[in-house]
Design a protein around this motif. Structure first.
Motif: not given
Length: 298
Positions: A37-38, A43-49, A76-83, A85-87
């Motif tokens: 969840a953290a 990584m959600e929304g605008i900007g990354t913490t 999430t049906n998403r891959i952590l490593v890919n997220d 990379k995207g963020d």
């Protein structure tokens, strides 16, 4: 420690138990769903913490991070490593991605990259195959086969040749007699007593090129793997510009194994703390994350 002294004590401390000499350790009261969840929120929304990403990925053991990756994908049906990379981007992205992946996958990916395209980066082959244990080599070979559908040995046979190739292939089999390492260390010390010069100096005088580099690195790893990596880290930051690829690879691959010993060797060899060296050489989120892996100034 009162009962034993000198080399034997040093050896027993160095052997330790896996992770005991690392700065990246398992988190007590680990809660996988809280971490998922953290990470998602960070990584959600605008900007990354970025602070959250750094905190979680540097304060969980490899097995905990694999549990996080699995749960992350399930929820999430998403891959952590890919997220990741995207963020994130650049060196910081490479560092976080490597922290999130299993060590064997990292080693496999680094070897794949070293042998990609024309020419081979033999220095990376040498570093990984000379410094890993038999168990680590078996695990990275399995990861390599999974990633490429080829065996590491098959690929190496097309990339390396001559005496250097033979030596690399022997290391890649992951069948070295690890019980004789103290004996080998004693032999190297005795060589200096008898010949008046170090085995490393003799190798450098008699040989050249990749075979020389490989044999010298094996000698260095037998004498002290932490000192070998302290030198690698130092050279990656020495002079103009920083070799971030090497810096990232060493800090991630040794973070959970022997970073405390690398720090101690670094201070002994270069009269400066690794923490201060990193602080003066790299900055931003990348530098902050490296310093968390480093773990302290002593």
């Amino acid at each position: 420690e009162k009962e034993i002294s000198g080399d034997l004590e040093e050896l027993l401390v160095a052997i330790g138990t896996p992770g005991e000499r690392g700065t990246i350790k398992a988190k007590a009261n680990f809660n996988v769903s809280e971490d998922v969840a953290a990470l998602r929120k960070a990584m959600e929304g605008i900007g990354t913490t970025e602070k959250t990403l750094i905190d979680i990925l540097t304060h969980r053991s490899s097995s905990q991070k694999q549990a996080i990756s699995k749960a992350y994908e399930e929820t999430t049906n998403r891959i952590l490593v890919n997220d990741l990379k995207g963020d994130t981007q650049g060196n910081f992205e490479n560092l976080l991605v490597a922290l999130a992946r299993p060590p064997a996958v990292n080693d496999a990916k680094w070897l794949i990259k070293a042998m990609k395209g024309t020419g081979t980066d033999n220095s990376i082959l040498i570093e990984i195959l000379a410094s890993r244990t038999n168990k680590q080599i078996k695990e990275l070979s399995a990861a390599y086969a999974e990633e490429t559908k080829k065996t590491l040995i098959q690929k190496l046979k097309t990339e390396v040749s001559g005496d250097f190739g033979k030596a690399i292939l022997l290391l890649a089999e992951g069948a070295r007699d690890e019980t004789s390492i103290p004996h080998l260390r004693q032999t190297i010390l005795e060589y200096k007593n008898i010949s008046g010069k170090t085995l490393q100096k003799s190798i450098e005088k008699e040989m050249s090129g990749n075979l020389e580099e490989l044999l010298v690195d094996i000698v260095k790893c037998v004498m002290s793997t932490p000192a070998y990596f302290a030198e690698k880290v130092y050279k990656s930051m020495k002079g103009a510009g920083t070799d971030e690829t090497t810096l990232t690879r060493v800090m991630v691959s040794r973070g959970e194994i022997d970073m405390l010993d690398i720090r101690a060797e670094f201070k002994k060899l270069y009269q400066n703390s690794l923490f201060k060296e990193i602080s003066s050489d790299v900055s931003g989120n990348y530098g902050d994350c490296l310093n968390v892996i480093c773990g302290g100034e002593d």
